[in-house]
Design an enzyme around this catalytic site. Sequence first.
Site, PDB file in Angstrom:
ATOM      1  N   GLU A  81     105.262  59.198  22.882  1.00  0.00           N
ATOM      2  CA  GLU A  81     104.677  57.845  21.746  1.00  0.00           C
ATOM      3  C   GLU A  81     104.046  57.362  22.438  1.00  0.00           C
ATOM      4  O   GLU A  81     104.572  55.902  22.859  1.00  0.00           O
ATOM      5  CB  GLU A  81     105.321  57.299  20.781  1.00  0.00           C
ATOM      6  CG  GLU A  81     105.910  58.255  19.708  1.00  0.00           C
ATOM      7  CD  GLU A  81     107.442  57.433  18.890  1.00  0.00           C
ATOM      8  OE1 GLU A  81     108.288  56.733  19.326  1.00  0.00           O
ATOM      9  OE2 GLU A  81     106.825  58.087  17.512  1.00  0.00           O
ATOM     10  N   GLU A  88     106.561  65.278  15.558  1.00  0.00           N
ATOM     11  CA  GLU A  88     107.560  64.188  14.770  1.00  0.00           C
ATOM     12  C   GLU A  88     106.698  63.043  13.930  1.00  0.00           C
ATOM     13  O   GLU A  88     105.310  63.062  12.963  1.00  0.00           O
ATOM     14  CB  GLU A  88     108.213  62.827  15.635  1.00  0.00           C
ATOM     15  CG  GLU A  88     108.242  63.441  16.531  1.00  0.00           C
ATOM     16  CD  GLU A  88     109.499  61.716  17.098  1.00  0.00           C
ATOM     17  OE1 GLU A  88     109.424  60.553  16.591  1.00  0.00           O
ATOM     18  OE2 GLU A  88     109.906  61.701  18.849  1.00  0.00           O
TER      19      GLU A  88
END
Length: 512
Positions: free
Chosen positions: A199, A319
Amino acid sequence: MFRTLRRALCAAAAALLLPLGLGLGLPATAHAAPAAGGAGYWHTSGRQILDASGQSVRIAGINWFGFETSNQVVHGLWSRDYKSMIDQMKSLGYNTIRLPYSDDILKSGAMPSSIDFSAGKNADLQGLTSLQVIDKIVAYAGQDGLKVILDRHRPDSGGQSALWYTASVPESTWIANLKSLATRYKGNATVIGIDLHNEPHDPACWGCGDQATDWRLAAERAGNAVLSVNPDLLIFVEGIQTFNGVSGWWGGNLMGVGQYPVRLNVANRVVYSAHDYATSVAQQSWFSDPSFPNNMPDIWDKYWGYIFKQNIAPVWVGEFGTTLQSTVDQKWLAALVSYLRPTSTYGGDSFHWTFWSWNPNSGDTGGILKDDWQTVDTVKDGYLATVKAPGFPSTGGGDNGGGDNGGGDGGGKVACRATYVVSSDWGGGFNADVTVTNTGPTAIKSWKVTWTWSGSQKVTTMWNASYAQSGATVTAVNAAHNGAIAANGSTAFGFGGAPGGGGVPSVTCTAS
């Protein structure tokens, strides 16, 4: 801006677990495609991932976190044996484990904490370093026919970082550690690749040319370093947060790939990875659009789906998750699963995915397991049924130490072996997992497992198989999607029963 803390840092065990809400959506009917390929090392071709023989494969897995926290090991081992966890993942139809870690576990002498060794649980993990525990997880996952993706989740256990480096963990350390892991698992096809950094977000950019903030250039440097020591690995590259003034989820914005693709020295190794979440993580403007959820495919197309649809490269949703407590979240998950393309129709020509998470102690999503680390959230798991995919060939190795029936190769005839493992027993009830392995030289079309308890145990629920019980004798027969097993391959099913205390009976496996 776009999320809250999702990874609860549990130094102990159940005390910090958060209650899960019950989903209101109806689970899809479980099914999956027949057993497929996956042997050897993988590479990309256009938007697909292919195995060593050129057969398309699909990553359909689960995130099991903890190595990135202060525990320096996957969570839940304070409650269960790690092998029973992996067996249960397989029995539910997940074929890949994404293992988040922080660079702390590569420090000399890094040791795991909060592992229960009582009653023989996790016995082979005693005294091991965190890296050695990963070795054990990789070995057992491979034996079960699951693949592993290593995810550099954090520079240290203290928290996530916007960029791939921090003052205390410079880029040189990041790259050195990636190369160390790539070297460690060279020659082990269970580890299919490395997710370079989790991320990236503002001020990370894509294609801006600034060596300090351009994530695309950093991914090229790190990816080439990994491939220099292990050219067989896939390189998973996440998105950023903002591109050309358009923002989205952390790691979820891959809008720059079309103009600025990641270029590596070894061809056919890049897989782009997006993250996507629901309102239980944070609000986004598209959730309040009057056309929701019909607007979502266009949103996903814009941020990352175009890469797949234009045949640029494979896309892996590394995710995605939700508590499923709100109607909006239920509609979001149903829409996303539909967008990911059902396995029964598209097989490996699909988006790849690993759901967040296996763990119930993810603060704003919960997990596939409920707070007892045993019971499956069947509603949440049911949403994923149509996009689950076949497992992969087993790497072989020993069993889990439970009840086992050999059966040999029958002089060239079809044959199978069943291994019965009690994953949990709380007195009033228990859960067990059964792994069925084809021990013959040819593929089998169906199988049947039989056992007889010495006590009054009754099956209360069973997944990935059907059953009949007469007195103390239980006969379990394969489901439609897992009857076919290739030579040396395996599949699994699980069940709950009551009362507990039944131990491990002898089991018999027959195949046709």
